[in-house]
Design a protein around this motif. Structure first.
Motif, short mmCIF file in Angstrom:
data_model
loop_
_atom_site.label_atom_id
_atom_site.label_comp_id
_atom_site.label_asym_id
_atom_site.label_seq_id
_atom_site.Cartn_x
_atom_site.Cartn_y
_atom_site.Cartn_z
N GLY A 495 -1.78 12.90 0.85
CA GLY A 495 -2.91 12.34 0.49
C GLY A 495 -4.02 11.74 1.45
O GLY A 495 -4.77 11.21 1.40
N PHE A 496 -3.53 11.95 2.74
CA PHE A 496 -4.18 11.67 3.94
C PHE A 496 -5.54 12.22 3.83
O PHE A 496 -6.60 11.57 4.19
CB PHE A 496 -3.33 11.85 5.19
CG PHE A 496 -3.85 11.34 6.32
CD1 PHE A 496 -4.09 10.17 6.90
CD2 PHE A 496 -4.54 12.36 7.14
CE1 PHE A 496 -4.67 9.71 7.99
CE2 PHE A 496 -5.03 11.94 8.59
CZ PHE A 496 -5.40 10.59 8.70
N CYS A 497 -5.63 13.50 4.09
CA CYS A 497 -6.98 14.27 4.27
C CYS A 497 -7.37 14.78 2.94
O CYS A 497 -6.91 15.10 2.04
CB CYS A 497 -6.63 15.30 5.10
SG CYS A 497 -6.13 16.97 4.74
N THR A 498 -8.79 14.76 2.94
CA THR A 498 -9.48 15.30 1.56
C THR A 498 -9.16 16.51 1.15
O THR A 498 -8.75 16.80 0.00
CB THR A 498 -11.09 15.12 1.98
OG1 THR A 498 -11.08 13.80 2.89
CG2 THR A 498 -11.70 15.15 0.84
N PRO A 499 -9.27 17.51 2.09
CA PRO A 499 -9.25 18.93 1.45
C PRO A 499 -7.61 19.17 0.72
O PRO A 499 -7.44 19.72 -0.25
CB PRO A 499 -9.29 19.73 2.65
CG PRO A 499 -9.46 19.16 3.82
CD PRO A 499 -9.58 17.72 3.42
N ARG A 501 -5.56 16.56 -0.39
CA ARG A 501 -5.39 15.58 -1.39
C ARG A 501 -6.31 16.07 -2.80
O ARG A 501 -5.63 16.18 -3.87
CB ARG A 501 -5.83 14.39 -1.17
CG ARG A 501 -5.81 13.43 -2.06
CD ARG A 501 -6.30 11.90 -1.40
NE ARG A 501 -7.88 11.79 -1.28
CZ ARG A 501 -8.41 11.59 -0.26
NH1 ARG A 501 -7.71 11.41 0.88
NH2 ARG A 501 -9.69 11.48 -0.21
N VAL A 502 -7.35 16.55 -2.46
CA VAL A 502 -8.29 16.83 -3.62
C VAL A 502 -8.27 18.25 -4.19
O VAL A 502 -8.16 18.79 -5.07
CB VAL A 502 -9.92 16.48 -3.54
CG1 VAL A 502 -10.62 16.61 -4.74
CG2 VAL A 502 -9.96 14.81 -3.14
N SER B 45 -8.97 11.70 8.94
CA SER B 45 -8.73 12.27 7.49
C SER B 45 -9.77 12.68 6.62
O SER B 45 -9.47 13.35 5.89
CB SER B 45 -8.07 10.97 7.11
OG SER B 45 -9.14 9.94 6.68
N MET B 88 -15.79 17.19 -2.58
CA MET B 88 -14.35 16.88 -3.11
C MET B 88 -14.17 15.48 -3.17
O MET B 88 -13.79 14.83 -4.19
CB MET B 88 -13.28 17.56 -2.20
CG MET B 88 -12.88 19.11 -2.20
SD MET B 88 -11.75 19.38 -1.04
CE MET B 88 -11.76 21.49 -1.57
N GLY B 170 -0.64 11.72 -2.43
CA GLY B 170 -1.61 12.79 -3.23
C GLY B 170 -2.70 12.25 -3.59
O GLY B 170 -3.31 11.18 -3.23
N LEU B 171 -3.08 12.71 -4.78
CA LEU B 171 -4.41 12.36 -5.60
C LEU B 171 -4.39 10.98 -6.15
O LEU B 171 -5.17 10.15 -6.33
CB LEU B 171 -4.71 13.22 -6.59
CG LEU B 171 -6.24 13.46 -7.21
CD1 LEU B 171 -7.07 13.91 -6.37
CD2 LEU B 171 -6.35 13.92 -8.44
N SER B 173 -2.89 8.56 -4.30
CA SER B 173 -3.46 7.72 -3.11
C SER B 173 -4.37 6.63 -3.31
O SER B 173 -5.45 7.18 -4.17
CB SER B 173 -3.72 8.46 -1.82
OG SER B 173 -2.70 9.30 -1.32
#
Lengths: 608, 242, 179
Positions: A495-499, A501-502, B45, B88, B170-171, B173
Motif C-alpha cells: 500500500g505504500f506506492c500509488t500504482p 496499491r490502486v 511513494s 489512480m 494495500g487499498l 491502507s
C-alpha cells in the motif's frame, strides 16, 4: 465468555518482554507470541507493549493491521486457513473448505458464533507439492482429502487439542526428486567452516567470487560483490540476514532446505559473517513455516554446543556470531529485502527507499547482507569445494545449479535441482507433466510460458527464477490462474506506492469482470494500460512484476479473455441491475420498471 | 569532476549526493510532486515525480544524480504515467473539489491541472471514510488523504509527537491518529504543529478559515504550480495566518 | 434538414448549472446556432432524441431513468461528452455514497427535520435510485471530459468551437478547473 483476564495477558507480555527483549525491534515477535497464545492481540497487550517498547499504540495497531496473521479481534479456538494458491485450487481446496464449513455449520469466511472455530483462506503456504493444505493455529496440515476434512470437523467438534490430532496430519514431506550439485554433496560436516578458519575470510570471499555465485532469490545479484560491499563498509556493527520468507506462490524449496539442510544454510551464514565482519545474524522465517522453529532452534543449539556458532567459533578468538530466528506473520512483501528489514525491526513491512541499499544501510541502518536460503547453502558448498567446482556447472552468466519447486499438473511434484541452462521441457519430462498448456516460472510474479517456449532455459539470462515452477495442463482454464494471482497481488500490496496499491485493485476488479462475462474489448485495453503503468512506475519489485501474468496471458493466451467478452465494445463497470437491489428491497418492487435490462446500447451506432 | 547532468536537454549543476529533485529545484526547474517536501526525508511513494533515466522511470525525489546523467522529465510517456498515477489517486479517494475548502489551494489538484488531467478515468472506489471534526481547530477528511505521510513525518520528525501513522495494507491502507479514541481531538495534535500545515490536499484543514479567499482568486486558479510553487511557500496565505 | 451538426444535451443527476454555464456564452450563442442545430435539449424542450453528432451530458448517474436516458444518448450520438464535475466523477451527489441508500432515504423521508407524513415513497412512477451515484463513464463510453463545477462558459466555448472546427481540443490553463 469474555476474553482472557487482563492480569493473564499482562503477565504473558511481561514474560515475553523478559525473554525476547525490550527494544522496539522485537515488537512483531511479541505480537506473534501474544497472537499464538491468546488467538488474538487483546487491547491490554497493545497498551502494555506500547508502554514498554517506546512505540505508540497506533504503531502497534498499525502493525497488527498490516500482518495477515495478527488480529485485534478474537479468532476461533481453532483458526483454520486454507492455502489458496492456484495449485491448491486445482486440487480442490474450495470444495474442501465448503465441505468443512458445512459440517461445522458455518460460513466459509467467518468465526462461528460460539467462538470455537474460524474459517478462511490465506495466500500460498508453501505446501504446493502436497496440497491442498491448511494452517490450523499456524500449523500446517497437508494432503487434505474429503476424509481428512471430515475427521478434522469431528476433531474440532469434539474440541480435541492439536497435540492430540493424528501426527501424520502435520507431516511435511521433503519430496526431493532430483539431486544436483548442491543436494548430492550436502554432508553437514562443517568442512566449509573449517576451511574458512584455515585459509581466512579473504580466501573464502575469493572462492565465492571465483564461483560466479549469484543470488538465488531471483534478482541474481552477484553474491561476492554484495559481501564485498558490506565487508568494505566503514567500521561498526553489521548484520547477516537469511531471507526465509519464501512467499512467492508455488515455491517451497526453502522449506526443504531448512528442514533437511539447515546446517549448511547456517554454515553459509556463518561464513558470510566472517567475511563481512558481522556478529549477529537473523533468519527471517515466514509465519507459514513457524512449525520449523523448534527444529531450527535445536540445530542452532547443537551448533553452539559443537563450537560452530556463538563465541570463538572453532576456537578462534574473536570469531563470534550468533543467529536468531525472527518470524513473519503473513505478508508476501516481506520477501522484498528492504521490507524484510523493516519487519525485522518490528514495523509494518513496507519497502524502503533505495538507495541506500541494505548492504550500505540495512538493519538498524547498518550494513546488512540479505541473501536467500539457497544462496547461503550454495556459499557454504562453494567454500568447501571451491569456486571452480561450482562453476563447472551451469552457463557463463549463471554458474552452478538451481533448485526448483515443481507443482501443479504433473505426476511427481517436489524439489528438482538442475544445472542452470536446463530447458523447461526437460523439467516437464522429469516431473511427469503431460499435455501441458502452460508453465508459470518464478511464481505469480514470474513469466507465463506457452508450449512454443518450452525450449527456453532456466538461467538468469533467459528465465530468471526464484524456483517456483507451476504446471498447467490442457484441462485448465488459465483465467483461474489469472484471477488467483490478481487477487493475490491486490491482497499483498503493502500500500505504500500509488500504482501498486490502486492499480493492483483495479486489475483485480477488471479480471473479475472478465471472469463474470461482463467485460469488453475496452477492458482488455485497460488491463494492458494499467499493467504497463504499474510495471514502469511502481516503487518496488512487487508492483513492477504484479501485472506480468496478465500482460503475458493477454499476449500468449488471448482466448481465455476473448471467449468471455460480451459483444459490446464497452460495458458498464458495475452491475446496473444489481445496483437497484437496495431500492427494490426498500420499495418492495419487482416490476419491469424496477429492473435495468442488459441490452440497451452503450456505444455509438449500436442503436438502429 | 564537473558535477553536471542534463535535465530535458539542459545542462545543470549538482552537488554530490543530491537527488534529481533537489538539483532541479536548486536550478529552478519544476518537477511535479506530491509526497515530496524538502523539509522532510524523501519518501518516493506518490510516484508523481517520475522521470526517465535511460530506459528506466525513477522517482526524482529519491534518485541521486550521477555525473553525466541524462534525465527526461517531459517526454510523453512520463507525462502519461504521471497522469495515470494521479487518476489512480483521484479514483481511490473522495476528491470532490467543488465541496472542498482547499480547492484552488490544493497541491493534488494543482499537479493534476499541470499534467492536463481532465477526468479520473478509472472507476471510482468511493471509500467510506468518516470525517473527524473532534478537534477545536482542525478537521480531518480521510477521504481526501493520499497517504503521502507528510503529516506522519512532520509530527514524528519535527513536532516530536507521532500523532499520525499509516495502518492496514494495500487499498485498505489508511491514516490513523494516536489517541485512546482514535480521534484527533483526543490526541496531542495542536494547530501550531508542523503536521497541521503540510498536507498537500484538503485532508487536514483548519476550521473557520475556509473561504477567506474566494474561489477564482486562489493560488493555483490563475497560474500553474510550476510557476506558483508548492503550498509550502504560501502557507500563511493558505491557512489564513498573518 | 439542415446539414449542420446536430447537438443534444441533457442533465441527469445534476443541477442544470452546466446548462446555465452554456447560456453564459452570452452573445456567442448566436454564433453557436449558426454552427449547430439542436435536437433534444432543455433549450428546445424536445423530449426525444434523434440521431445526433454530439451529445453533452451534465450530471452523474443516480437512478434507473438516468441510466436509460444516458444509454439513449450514447446510442444516438456519434460523440458523447461528460460536461462538468458530476458527469465526470459523480460530483456532489456522490457524497451520498458515504451512506447506504436506506440511510439516505430514512434521513430524507422518515427522520428528517420537518417530515410530516414519514414514509419512503414507493410509487412505481418514481425511478428507483441506484445504490450509489456514479460518473457516466462507468455506464457508457465517453469520448470527451470537460471538468468544472460548472465548466466556465469560456471552457465550453473553447471545446465546442475547436471540436466543430475539427481541431484537437486544447484548453488554456485557466479553463481546466475542477471546482
Amino acid at each position: 465468555m469474555g476474553g482472557p483476564q487482563v492480569s493473564e495477558v499482562q503477565g504473558f507480555v511481561t514474560e515475553s518482554l523478559g525473554r525476547r527483549g525490550r527494544v522496539p525491534e522485537h515488537l512483531l515477535q511479541h505480537l506473534i507470541a501474544v497472537q499464538q497464545r491468546f488467538g488474538w492481540v487483546p487491547p491490554v497487550a497493545v497498551e502494555s507493549l506500547a508502554a514498554e517498547l517506546d512505540v505508540t499504540r497506533t504503531q502497534v495497531r498499525a502493525a497488527i493491521a498490516f500482518y495477515a496473521f495478527l488480529h485485534e479481534r478474537p479468532r476461533g479456538d481453532f483458526d483454520i486457513l486454507f492455502s489458496d494458491n492456484i495449485t491448491d485450487r486445482m486440487l480442490g481446496n474450495r470444495h474442501l473448505l465448503a465441505r468443512l464449513a458445512k459440517q461445522l455449520g458455518m460460513g466459509t469466511h467467518e468465526t462461528r458464533a460460539d467462538g470455537r472455530v474460524t474459517l478462511g483462506l490465506t495466500s500460498c503456504t508453501g505446501m504446493c507439492d502436497q496440497g491442498p493444505a491448511l494452517l490450523v493455529n499456524g500449523r500446517a496440515v497437508t494432503g487434505l482429502t474429503a476424509e481428512r476434512i471430515d475427521r478434522i470437523a469431528a476433531l474440532v467438534g469434539e474440541c480435541v487439542p492439536l497435540e492430540r490430532w493424528p501426527g501424520d496430519y502435520f507431516r511435511v514431506e521433503d519430496n526431493v526428486r532430483r539431486r544436483g550439485l548442491l543436494l548430492s554433496n550436502a554432508d553437514a560436516d562443517g568442512a566449509g567452516l573449517r576451511k574458512l578458519v584455515d585459509q581466512g575470510p579473504a580466501a573464502a570471499l575469493a572462492e565465492i567470487e571465483r564461483s560466479g555465485l549469484r543470488g538465488r532469490g531471483g534478482a541474481g545479484f552477484t553474491t561476492a560483490l554484495k559481501w564485498k560491499f558490506c565487508r568494505e563498509a566503514p567500521e561498526g556493527d553489521r548484520y547477516v540476514v537469511c531471507n526465509a520468507d519464501e512467499g512467492e506462490p508455488g515455491t517451497f524449496k526453502d522449506r526443504v532446505l531448512l528442514t533437511s539442510y539447515a546446517d549448511l544454510v547456517l554454515e553459509g551464514m556463518t561464513i558470510c559473517a566472517a567475511v563481512v565482519g558481522a556478529r549477529r545474524g537473523f533468519i527471517y522465517l515466514r509465519g507459514e513455516y513457524a512449525y520449523l522453529l523448534p527444529h531450527l532452534e535445536s540445530v542452532l543449539a547443537r551448533r553452539r554446543a559443537e563450537g560452530l556458532l556463538g563465541e570463538s567459533i572453532l576456537g578462534q578468538a574473536g570469531f563470534d556470531f550468533e543467529i536468531a530466528v525472527h518470524l513473519g506473520a503473513g505478508a508476501y512483501i516481506c520477501g522484498e529485502e528492504s521490507a524484510l528489514i523493516e519487519s525485522l525491526e518490528g514495523k509494518r513491512g513496507v519497502t524502503r527507499k533505495r538507495p541506500p541499499f541494505p548492504v550500505v544501510s540495512g538493519y538498524r541502518d547498518r550494513p546488512t547482507v540479505v541473501n536467500n536460503v539457497e544462496t547461503f547453502l550454495a556459499a557454504a558448498r562453494v567454500v568447501r569445494w571451491g569456486g571452480y567446482w561450482f562453476r563447472g556447472e551451469g552457463t557463463d552468466q549463471s554458474a552452478g545449479s538451481k533448485i526448483l519447486s515443481v507443482s501443479g499438473d504433473c505426476a511427481r511434484p517436489g524439489i528438482y535441482e538442475y544445472p542452470f541452462g536446463t530447458p523447461v521441457r526437460r523439467v516437464l519430462i522429469d516431473c511427469g507433466a503431460e499435455r501441458t498448456q502452460a508453465v508459470q516460472v518464478s511464481g505469480a510474479a514470474g513469466t507465463t510460458l506457452a508450449p512454443a517456449e518450452f525450449d527456453r532455459l532456466i538461467a538468469f539470462e533467459d528465465l530468471s527464477t526464484a524456483g517456483s515452477f507451476m504446471v498447467f495442463d490442457q484441462s485448465r482454464d488459465l483465467l483461474d490462474m489469472v484471477q488467483n494471482f490478481a487477487a493475490f497481488f491486490a491482497h499483498e500490496s503493502c500500500g505504500f506506492c500509488t500504482p501498486c496499491r490502486v492499480g493492483g485493485a483495479l486489475l483485480r476488479n477488471l479480471v473479475e469482470k472478465v471472469a463474470a462475462g461482463q467485460a469488453s474489448e475496452h477492458d482488455l485495453a485497460e488491463l494492458r494500460q494499467i499493467g504497463g503503468v504499474m510495471r514502469q512506475t511502481s516503487y518496488c519489485g512487487l508492483g513492477t512484476t504484479a501485472p506480468n501474468h496478465i500482460l503475458n496471458t493477454l499476449d500468449k493466451f488471448p482466448d481465455i479473455y476473448r471467449r468471455r467478452l460480451r459483444s459490446a465494445d464497452y460495458t458498464p463497470s458495475f452491475d446496473l441491475d444489481g445496483a437497484l437491489s437496495e431500492a427494490r428491497a426498500i420499495a418492495g418492487r419487482d416490476d419491469d420498471a424496477a429492473h435495468i435490462p442488459e441490452t440497451l446500447p452503450t456505444t455509438a451506432g449500436a442503436a438502429v | 569532476m564537473s558535477n553536471h547532468f542534463t535535465l530535458d536537454g539542459r545542462q545543470l549543476p549538482f552537488v554530490a549526493g543530491q537527488t534529481i529533485m533537489a538539483a532541479a529545484q536548486a536550478a529552478g526547474v519544476y518537477i511535479p510532486h506530491l509526497c515530496h517536501n524538502p523539509d522532510y526525508a524523501p519518501h518516493g511513494s506518490c510516484r508523481v515525480c517520475l522521470v526517465a533515466v535511460g530506459r528506466r522511470q525513477v522517482s526524482a525525489c529519491t534518485t541521486p544524480v550521477t555525473e553525466g546523467m541524462a534525465v527526461d522529465s517531459r517526454c510523453e510517456s512520463i507525462q502519461a504515467n504521471r497522469r495515470a498515477v494521479l487518476q489512480m489517486l483521484f479514483a481511490e479517494g473522495n476528491h470532490l473539489c467543488p465541496a472542498c475548502e482547499r480547492s484552488g489551494n490544493c497541491q493534488l489538484q494543482a499537479v493534476a491541472y499541470y499534467t492536463g488531467m481532465l477526468a479520473p478515468h478509472y472507476p471510482p472506489f468511493f471509500p467510506r471514510r468518516p470525517v473527524d471534526a473532534s478537534h477545536p481547530d482542525f478537521i480531518i477528511d480521510f477521504g481526501r488523504c493520499i497517504l503521502c505521510e507528510l503529516c506522519v513525518r512532520a509530527s514524528r520528525d519535527h513536532d516530536g509527537k507521532r500523532v499520525f501513522a499509516i495502518s492496514g495494507r494495500g487499498l485498505a491502507s489508511h491514516l490513523v491518529i494516536d489517541s485512546p479514541s482514535g480521534l484527533l481531538g483526543d490526541s496531542d495534535f495542536a494547530a501550531t504543529d508542523r503536521a497541521a500545515h503540510v498536507c498537500p490536499t484538503g485532508a487536514i484543514l483548519p476550521k473557520h478559515k475556509g473561504f477567506e479567499h474566494p474561489i477564482g482568486e486562489r493560488l493555483y486558479d490563475r497560474e500553474p504550480i510550476s510557476k506558483v510553487g508548492d503550498l509550502r511557500a504560501h502557507e500563511d496565505e493558505v491557512d489564513g495566518n498573518e | 434538414m439542415s446539414d449542420k451538426p446536430r447537438v443534444a444535451t441533457v442533465s441527469l443527476c445534476g443541477c442544470f448549472g452546466c446548462h446555465m454555464s452554456l447560456l453564459d456564452i452570452d452573445e456567442r450563442i448566436l454564433q453557436l446556432v449558426q454552427l449547430v442545430s439542436f435536437d433534444r435539449t432543455p433549450l428546445t424542450d424536445i423530449k426525444t432524441i434523434g440521431d445526433c453528432d454530439l451529445g453533452l451530458i451534465e450530471g452523474g448517474v443516480a437512478n434507473a431513468e438516468n441510466v436509460e436516458v444516458l444509454r439513449e444518448f450514447r446510442g444516438h450520438c456519434k460523440v458523447l461528452v461528460a460536461v462538468g464535475a458530476c458527469a465526470v466523477n459523480g460530483g456532489i451527489p456522490t457524497m451520498r455514497n458515504q451512506f447506504s441508500l436506506r440511510e439516505c432515504l430514512d434521513e430524507s423521508y422518515v427522520n428528517g427535520v420537518g417530515v410530516y407524513h414519514p414514509g419512503i415513497p414507493t410509487d412505481a412512477e418514481i425511478p428507483l435510485l441506484l445504490n450509489q451515484v456514479h460518473p457516466i463513464h462507468e455506464v457508457v463510453k465517453v469520448d470527451y471530459f470537460i471538468p468544472g463545477c460548472p465548466p466556465s462558459a469560456d471552457t465550453l466555448w473553447t471545446f465546442l468551437t475547436e471540436l466543430l472546427a475539427g481541431q484537437p481540443i486544447a484548453f488554456p490553463y485557466t479553463q481546466i478547473r475542477y471546482d
